[in-house]
Design an enzyme around this catalytic site. Sequence first.
Site, mmCIF file in Angstrom:
data_model
loop_
_atom_site.group_PDB
_atom_site.id
_atom_site.type_symbol
_atom_site.label_atom_id
_atom_site.label_comp_id
_atom_site.label_asym_id
_atom_site.label_seq_id
_atom_site.Cartn_x
_atom_site.Cartn_y
_atom_site.Cartn_z
ATOM 1 N N TYR B 137 4.017 8.402 -2.711
ATOM 2 C CA TYR B 137 3.154 8.074 -1.395
ATOM 3 C C TYR B 137 1.610 8.070 -1.616
ATOM 4 O O TYR B 137 1.417 9.393 -1.790
ATOM 5 C CB TYR B 137 3.736 8.970 -0.263
ATOM 6 N N LYS B 165 4.802 3.671 -1.597
ATOM 7 C CA LYS B 165 4.388 3.366 -0.437
ATOM 8 C C LYS B 165 2.875 3.401 -0.095
ATOM 9 O O LYS B 165 2.366 4.637 -0.560
ATOM 10 C CB LYS B 165 4.813 4.428 0.933
ATOM 11 N N VAL B 211 5.993 0.252 6.324
ATOM 12 C CA VAL B 211 6.250 1.464 6.759
ATOM 13 C C VAL B 211 5.114 1.694 8.030
ATOM 14 O O VAL B 211 4.417 2.586 7.644
ATOM 15 C CB VAL B 211 6.173 2.467 5.686
#
Lengths: 309, 309, 309, 309
Positions: B137, B165, B211
């Site tokens: 992330y 992500k 996302v």
Amino acid sequence: MTAPKFAGIIPPLCTPFHDDFTVDTASLRRHIEFQLDAGVHGIFVLGSSSEVAFLPDDQRRITVETAVDQVAGRVPVLAGCIDMTTLRVAEHVKTAEAAGADAIVVTAPYYTRTHVAEIDRHFRLLYERTSLPIFAYDIPMAVHTKLDRDLVLNLAADGVLAGLKDSSGDEAGFRMVLQQRRERGLEHFAVFTGSELLVDAALAQGADGAVPGLGNVDPVGYVLIYDHFRGGNPQAARREQERLLTLFSITDVAPPNRMGRGSAALGAFKASMKMRGFIDNAVMAPPQLPLNDDELLQIKGKLAEAGLL
Amino acid sequence: MTAPKFAGIIPPLCTPFHDDFTVDTASLRRHIEFQLDAGVHGIFVLGSSSEVAFLPDDQRRITVETAVDQVAGRVPVLAGCIDMTTLRVAEHVKTAEAAGADAIVVTAPYYTRTHVAEIDRHFRLLYERTSLPIFAYDIPMAVHTKLDRDLVLNLAADGVLAGLKDSSGDEAGFRMVLQQRRERGLEHFAVFTGSELLVDAALAQGADGAVPGLGNVDPVGYVLIYDHFRGGNPQAARREQERLLTLFSITDVAPPNRMGRGSAALGAFKASMKMRGFIDNAVMAPPQLPLNDDELLQIKGKLAEAGLL
Amino acid sequence: MTAPKFAGIIPPLCTPFHDDFTVDTASLRRHIEFQLDAGVHGIFVLGSSSEVAFLPDDQRRITVETAVDQVAGRVPVLAGCIDMTTLRVAEHVKTAEAAGADAIVVTAPYYTRTHVAEIDRHFRLLYERTSLPIFAYDIPMAVHTKLDRDLVLNLAADGVLAGLKDSSGDEAGFRMVLQQRRERGLEHFAVFTGSELLVDAALAQGADGAVPGLGNVDPVGYVLIYDHFRGGNPQAARREQERLLTLFSITDVAPPNRMGRGSAALGAFKASMKMRGFIDNAVMAPPQLPLNDDELLQIKGKLAEAGLL
Amino acid sequence: MTAPKFAGIIPPLCTPFHDDFTVDTASLRRHIEFQLDAGVHGIFVLGSSSEVAFLPDDQRRITVETAVDQVAGRVPVLAGCIDMTTLRVAEHVKTAEAAGADAIVVTAPYYTRTHVAEIDRHFRLLYERTSLPIFAYDIPMAVHTKLDRDLVLNLAADGVLAGLKDSSGDEAGFRMVLQQRRERGLEHFAVFTGSELLVDAALAQGADGAVPGLGNVDPVGYVLIYDHFRGGNPQAARREQERLLTLFSITDVAPPNRMGRGSAALGAFKASMKMRGFIDNAVMAPPQLPLNDDELLQIKGKLAEAGLL
């Protein structure tokens, strides 16, 4: 207007580990005794130097419980309650209360993008939830927010904050806090520098004390600075501080292209503590990297030069 | 070389609360159903939009358990394991595993001053401890470290990372990741943008999905972008994205001199979710500040303009 | 509402030097001809890629005079007027006017700690002093201030700004500018990306063109992206952009522990320009460091792979 | 090892303007006389407080020529040569030499992304070009690079640098410079703090002097600090510094939401200088914004409280 409850040298203790990264409580107790023998005026567990950011909650609990038990009231025990936002910090506060800590130390919120009005609310909500004195911990290097001066002084005036540990590196701003503390009659508000390198200067400017990470290695040195200053001998305080300036170079032995500055400094503290017999094991929590043999040898040399081995 | 396991629109769910800041599981279940009805391809709980930084551990656990139970295998559930360093993250990983999450999402260490070699070690140590796929992330706004491109791709090549992500805001760097993924034959490594505003562009450049926080408010819109793109109609994808660009202005209704940008954005998401009937209560965890009536009215107007009320 | 005057590919030209760091005007003229042969739609002299920060005022003057003379009206010539504050910029504006430039390009103030109201005043005061169209140059990497979106659009609405060159790296913000340009009916306001890596995406989102530093090395590639996009073939535009993504790795051949990223990128551009025969001498102005033989060899290999040698 | 040539209080002079932003040389001469009457040990023209970033080259030249002429050898005149890179700085060095300045003051390169090896080269190339002593000016707030400690001390050891003006705000780093200066036997290297608020502390730690912007308003105060310190009365030095801490609040009268911190501070200095009769006109160069009547009234009150009106 009463004198601050907290004053003097309050080292932020490193946390010794076993090889599995659980707290080595025997070493912690021995380290605390070395500190108390040196004459420190309090201890601060679960601060940044404790690897608090690396400790699971149960290991945090064991740390503060062990410290309070070992100190047994001889000096105050401050406990860091370091987490991202109010409700998470509040859980650490409960642990500190249950363990019998004398004060808690709290940073600005982090991870989230915060605002001065939210930081204000953060401290006020925590104040509503505890009867322990709250120290604000100004450490922008870790939380990426500098505490606003007016915020801090207003919270002090309202009784929300009992003290400040300033590790911001902004010495001009620190002095403005001390100046405005005087001007606003807030002498009950305890102000500590978190610097290892400017303790004599901070005391001369009116600070109540210091929370020096290097105190893990040489607590006697910092107590001497404080005693010399209180005894009216600023020159001797300065000379002692200058000796510790040289010693502080142990934190730069591991080069920046090999590991983070946190690992380099905490690794040097823990290695020195082991060499001096304070703790058994210098291991650091993951993902920090260990110092290598050459770096350890350099540190040993510096401790010897400083008369600490 | 196999196709990535994860693809499409995977909204980072906001966490609805009761007034006492415990998770409103009924609202969370209802919100998940709205998302699945809209056709999302996965859900991500305990990401930054979930107020993960504000949730005590037991509320985190309830969140992931509720989500896995409600989704019941219809789409993958990704669980954020957001904490400062390895051992603390590892505890969240255990909770995610026990709850039955399909993958975990992990940031670089924070609070501590870290180093690329330590970030590498962080992900590798977690990989040794779990059989769940790990997404990196990349969110420097929160953790103040940008993940190094070579680090990410090497961890992907070694099988440590299953995906990325990217909420870094560095779109040129993101494209270089996609390019080098192709050049190095790492197509099994799933790459998602965390941007709400550049989903069509990310897909055109080869990303597997998005996302988007704004997906909490308008999941249908993001699914349409994905479907238009997959259907060979990039113009329609662009028009849908542009509609959502306008809607995104709800996150700026509360002015920067009144609250943090986190509160402003999450407050707008939650207020919109409540107005649309997804959740019962738009309260945010402390110390975040609430939107005022005027701001809520502006948001209502923007939802109406977007045809969402 | 009329179409923007400026559109297409407008490379920010590197400035070739003699060994004494005076401008090699013969090489500059030859380089311009290569650019025009490639079909570029304008040229931008005295931008960051020109080493404008390294050029004394007389060399800046020679650069813009030479460029205007050589171009001879075939395409527009934009001239950077890069300095710290209004009165110093105004002197460069006079030079650009005297030389016959078609537009000027101006950053936010730097060195000083500025404020959005002062940046607004900066552009308005310059507007009062010149009849040349003014492009705002958003380059926080150099000036450490990001131009505020509302500021830029309001200055555009008031006619103060004719265009924007966005090298901010904030692609979401860039897209918001494009979106709000449409919503506010400001299509006469020309918007260019300064990215080398996202030109196809910027065009798809509505940008008028690009100012790519890598265009010094491969102008044909960027013109192809533009032509493919205009011709309704975004896939071909994307493939061309991806080829240039690979080529862009020339800017990372010199490692970060040896020299600044400016030297590494400009050194690679100039070395490539020399290898391709555009200029005679790849020397860079002090205190930048030169690439070494190994690095030059790597660059040569990359040019060959790209079919440019 | 000889004593440093430069020591004591060397205020960085503000530059008074006419309404057309040309230098008001009569006011500049009068201001210099007030400074010399106060007993300052040198003056520094064309530093950040001079609005050097706002002055066209001809006005810079007039400033240094006027200052050298007015001072007429009574104290040393330091001249800032503030520009982005080596060749541009070199032109200002020529002007300073021609005007008869006694030393030059040079920052790290800015606007460009630099590297420590390039900063090293920058200072060495300038050293080759001038026989004037060179002071390094460490001011990351303006140039966004902190000078590396080892770099500075190595340049001092090689004779390239004659001194340092440290406006970095990193007081711990400043003290390390002073400590290592001693350890390396570099006492000929003059070290000045640029802080207005920590002059007594800097002197106690071994600094040779200070370059305080607030000295424009109250030079007598800073000379008193120096004299008290030299006279062995650090308590009196501290009391004087604390008086000036209170006075320094003039720089915060204009709020951060209205103008940049540069305008607020320089505006307060110039307004105070005018109120005290040092200069005729408090106008600041564009695009800085002026203080309003209410703000001027507050400043007047603070000067009166300080006994300066």
